[in-house]
Structures are given as structure tokens and as C-alpha cells.
Scaffold this motif. Sequence first.
Motif, PDB file in Angstrom:
ATOM      1  N   LEU A  42      52.325 -16.104  45.425  1.00  0.00           N
ATOM      2  CA  LEU A  42      52.487 -15.008  44.765  1.00  0.00           C
ATOM      3  C   LEU A  42      53.221 -15.136  43.459  1.00  0.00           C
ATOM      4  CD1 LEU A  42      52.029 -11.843  45.514  1.00  0.00           C
ATOM      5  CD2 LEU A  42      54.286 -11.866  46.368  1.00  0.00           C
ATOM      6  N   ASP A  98      44.176  -9.149  33.305  1.00  0.00           N
ATOM      7  CA  ASP A  98      42.961  -8.383  33.722  1.00  0.00           C
ATOM      8  C   ASP A  98      43.274  -7.484  34.906  1.00  0.00           C
ATOM      9  OD1 ASP A  98      41.063 -10.298  32.568  1.00  0.00           O
ATOM     10  OD2 ASP A  98      40.568 -11.373  34.321  1.00  0.00           O
ATOM     11  N   VAL A  99      44.221  -7.635  35.293  1.00  0.00           N
ATOM     12  CA  VAL A  99      44.811  -6.638  36.377  1.00  0.00           C
ATOM     13  C   VAL A  99      45.810  -5.659  35.613  1.00  0.00           C
ATOM     14  CG1 VAL A  99      46.323  -6.102  38.517  1.00  0.00           C
ATOM     15  CG2 VAL A  99      44.849  -8.179  38.266  1.00  0.00           C
ATOM     16  N   TYR A 100      46.861  -6.212  34.811  1.00  0.00           N
ATOM     17  CA  TYR A 100      47.915  -5.244  34.173  1.00  0.00           C
ATOM     18  C   TYR A 100      47.972  -4.764  32.695  1.00  0.00           C
ATOM     19  CZ  TYR A 100      50.033  -5.931  38.633  1.00  0.00           C
ATOM     20  OH  TYR A 100      50.322  -6.211  39.972  1.00  0.00           O
ATOM     21  N   MET A 150      46.434 -19.452  35.443  1.00  0.00           N
ATOM     22  CA  MET A 150      45.721 -18.362  36.174  1.00  0.00           C
ATOM     23  C   MET A 150      46.434 -17.031  36.447  1.00  0.00           C
ATOM     24  SD  MET A 150      43.767 -18.425  39.999  1.00  0.00           S
ATOM     25  CE  MET A 150      42.692 -19.611  39.800  1.00  0.00           C
ATOM     26  N   SER A 170      53.090  -7.770  40.848  1.00  0.00           N
ATOM     27  CA  SER A 170      52.705  -9.027  41.155  1.00  0.00           C
ATOM     28  C   SER A 170      51.187  -9.301  41.611  1.00  0.00           C
ATOM     29  CB  SER A 170      53.520  -9.300  42.544  1.00  0.00           C
ATOM     30  OG  SER A 170      53.192  -8.305  43.626  1.00  0.00           O
ATOM     31  N   LEU A 171      50.953 -10.706  41.736  1.00  0.00           N
ATOM     32  CA  LEU A 171      49.515 -11.117  41.962  1.00  0.00           C
ATOM     33  C   LEU A 171      49.557 -12.284  42.472  1.00  0.00           C
ATOM     34  CD1 LEU A 171      48.777 -13.137  39.491  1.00  0.00           C
ATOM     35  CD2 LEU A 171      48.436 -11.019  38.229  1.00  0.00           C
ATOM     36  N   HIS A 172      48.469 -12.847  43.161  1.00  0.00           N
ATOM     37  CA  HIS A 172      48.354 -14.086  43.756  1.00  0.00           C
ATOM     38  C   HIS A 172      47.492 -15.049  42.363  1.00  0.00           C
ATOM     39  CE1 HIS A 172      49.479 -13.756  47.619  1.00  0.00           C
ATOM     40  NE2 HIS A 172      49.344 -12.225  47.594  1.00  0.00           N
ATOM     41  N   VAL A 223      55.916  -5.662  36.285  1.00  0.00           N
ATOM     42  CA  VAL A 223      54.985  -4.333  36.141  1.00  0.00           C
ATOM     43  C   VAL A 223      54.300  -4.656  37.747  1.00  0.00           C
ATOM     44  CG1 VAL A 223      54.418  -3.999  34.073  1.00  0.00           C
ATOM     45  CG2 VAL A 223      53.334  -5.895  35.393  1.00  0.00           C
ATOM     46  N   ARG A 275      44.675  -3.825  31.065  1.00  0.00           N
ATOM     47  CA  ARG A 275      43.043  -3.395  30.529  1.00  0.00           C
ATOM     48  C   ARG A 275      43.133  -2.313  29.568  1.00  0.00           C
ATOM     49  NH1 ARG A 275      42.668  -3.669  36.048  1.00  0.00           N
ATOM     50  NH2 ARG A 275      42.926  -1.478  36.288  1.00  0.00           N
ATOM     51  N   ARG A 276      44.280  -1.714  29.376  1.00  0.00           N
ATOM     52  CA  ARG A 276      44.206  -0.653  28.298  1.00  0.00           C
ATOM     53  C   ARG A 276      45.307  -0.902  27.231  1.00  0.00           C
ATOM     54  NH1 ARG A 276      42.590   1.290  32.930  1.00  0.00           N
ATOM     55  NH2 ARG A 276      40.645   3.126  32.848  1.00  0.00           N
ATOM     56  N   ALA A 290      46.409 -19.411  41.408  1.00  0.00           N
ATOM     57  CA  ALA A 290      46.470 -20.942  42.106  1.00  0.00           C
ATOM     58  C   ALA A 290      47.630 -21.563  41.226  1.00  0.00           C
ATOM     59  CB  ALA A 290      45.287 -21.567  41.824  1.00  0.00           C
TER      60      ALA A 290
END
Lengths: 120, 313
Positions: free
Chosen positions: A33, A66-68, A59, A51-53, A49, A70-71, A55
Motif C-alpha cells: 500500500l 490514473d487514479v487521482y 508503478m 492511497s493505492l496498491h 489525497v 484524471r482531471r 508493486a
Amino acid sequence: MKNFITKHFYGDYGEIEEGGVSNKNEQNIAWPLWEVFIRSKQGLDHKHVGSLHAADAQMAIENARDVYTRRLEGVSIWVVESKNITASNPEEAGELFEPAENKIYRHPTFYKLPKEVDHM
Amino acid sequence: MELKKLEEIFQYKIDNEIKIEPKDWMPEAYRKTNIRQISQHAHSEVVGMLPEGNWITRAPSLKRKAILLAKIQDEAGHGLYLYSAAETLGISRDEMIDQLHSGKAKYSSIFNYPTLTWADMGAIGWLVDGAAIVNQVMLTRTSYAPYSRGMVRICKEESFHQRQGFDILYVLSKGTKEQQAMCQDAINRWWWPSLMMFGPTDSESANTEQSMKWKIKRKTNDELRQQFVDMIAEQVKVLGMTLPDPDLKWNEKTSSYDFGAINWDEFWNVVKGNGPCNKQRLNARRKAHENGAWVREAALAHARKQKEKNKAA
Ligand SMILES: [Fe+2]
Ligand SMILES: [Fe+2]
């Protein structure tokens, strides 16, 4: 003196979710994470802002894009593996922040000045 | 600290609109309820990509393809925000995915209906995302802080979803006779399932009362459903279409629309797994997860090697 800062994982997962590559269980292929911090525009601080997973760090940055963002929410991204975050303990918040609470003379409003200079 | 004192502090925070953060003490049942609700919400975002994904290659123009793709990518993002929020409560991502794939965790039943025509993309955006928005706007004020923060982010993105959906239907409603018929048909098929999205009626809803007390929810299923009906009953006039409910009528007294009885047998039947697409949806999710396993493993192996390389250097 009491040690106010104790090591906690963000979100308090305990040991199983420490993540990382050194996972004891080979079957477990969960990515660690990461916490994501974004500078929304030049001149401002990076702000947490979410969290994300991922490797690895590279990455994590790509996924964070991509997740946070996009705009156009950001111009710069920081990622840090969640297990490396040290946080204060909410149960000790009272003691930890108490010294700031009784020093009201640190605020400008503490001083009653004559009307002529009160805009100071 | 003794349990009773901790419970008092917790309730004090709830009563005084102080949000609960992950490391704050919370009752076990509060934690479990949030895990259940947030993970099922996340599953809904993810499974919700499937019916729309069905139309990416067949969207009628490059512009519509790009829009649909962006919308679906948003839904993936929503799933990720929500999984992270649930993880702060101590459940792992893998466990949640397992619960979805084993059928232990539910997702919104609306996604067990098929998408038969292009107009369905419009009806989903307008009605399904529209219903989701009503629910999600309420949830921006939910008491568990990471959930609330996720909802704020999601709500900012949702309004585009509903607008693009309405836009699709609006264009069809101004089109040929066939296009108009397609528009009305999609509305007819999606209307009742959209109403069911708010869940069982208040008297039958097992979770509502405690959820309201803990301010996980702020409005009941029926209140939210009414809000949705009142919004859509007005907007449908702009399309020159109708909603498939002969009992839909403006009520002067209540200043809202009365509407007909919902077919709850259908609702429970789909929840229990007997909807038109339940099997297809779960199979698609399982297959995607299994087929992606080697990628997840390879990425970890690569990261491990890079780390060793860096150490050696
Ligand atoms: Fe969404
Ligand atoms: Fe959406």
C-alpha cells in the motif's frame, strides 16, 4: 517523560498488512500500500489525497496519475509506502497538543491595543 | 481506558459531528457495518463497469466512445477510492475481492440487468448514476472520515456521468421514430430497477436504524427514493418521454410525486442471484482476476529484483 510518538501504520492494519516485497507468504501476491500526495498547482503544498496498491514506487506514481489526477488535479505527485509513515496516536492527542492550547498569547488577538493602532 | 468510557467518547463525537478517523476507537459493530457498506459500494463501482463496457466498441461515434471510456474509467477510480477507504478499517483488498467472488459480499443489483441497446448507455447515466448521486451526496456527510472524503471526490466526478447520459437520451429523443422508440424502451426497462437501487422500504430495511444512529446514513431509503422520483419526474418531460408508472402523479399536499408499488419480489430475486446477468457478471470478474494473477506476480518479482539491484549498486 512519556514517548508521545508511537509507530502506527496509516489506517492501523497491524502486522499482516505491512505490505512490502518481503512478504512471508509466497502465495500472497498482494502489492504493498502507498500513500499519495499531490501538489494541485505550482506554489502549493503537496496534500494527502488517498492511497493505492502498487508493486513499486514507479508503478505507484503511474497509478496515482490514473487514479487521482484524471482531471488535471495535480502537477506533481509524491508516493510513500504506507508502512513508512509514522503517525501520532489519537488517544494521546490531548497530552500531545496541550502545550499549544494554554499559550493564547501566541495569537494576535490576545493583545488589546489602543484603537489608533489596533489594525496592527 | 475502559470500554464504557470509550463508547461515550465515540458517541460524543458522532453527536457533535466530529468525524471518526481510522485510528480512533470505534465499536466493533460500527467497524463491521462500515466495512460491509464501503466494500459493497466498491464492488458496485467495479461490477458496474461491465454493463457499460459492453458498449465501448459499439458506441455510435468516436466522441461517444471516448466519453463512455472516460466514464467507465471514472467508475474504476471510484472502486479504488472505496477499497482504500475500507482497507483503513482493517480488511485487506484480497479479502474483499474474495468476498465478492465467493458471493459473500453483495453489489448493487442494478448491474445484473443487461444492456440491450445504445439507449441503455443514456438510461444508465441518467437514471442509474442519477440514483447513485442522490445516495452519494448524502454520504459525503457520513461519519466515517475516509468514506466521506472518498464520497466528496466521487461526487465531483459523477455529475458528468449523469449529464452525458441525459445528453445521449436527449439526442435520441430528437431523432427518428426508431430512435425515439429506443429511448422510451430503455427508460421503461431501467426505471423500476433504478428505484430499487435505494434498497428495501424503511420498514423492511434491517440496517437503516442503526446506520442512522451512527450517522453512517443521514436519510432513509424511502426519503432518498422520493427525492430521486421528484427529480426524474420533472427531467423526463424535457425528453418528451414518459416513466412506465400509471400511478405517478403530482401530490399537492406533500409537494412531491406519488408513485406506484415496487415489485419487491423481483428485487429480492435479483439480490438472491437470480437476475438476468448475475452469473455472467461474477464470472467476468472472476476471470479478470484469475487472468491477471500472472501480471500481479510478475510486477512483484520485478520490483523485488529492482530492489536487490539497487542494493547491490
Ligand atoms: Fe461511480
Ligand atoms: Fe458514475
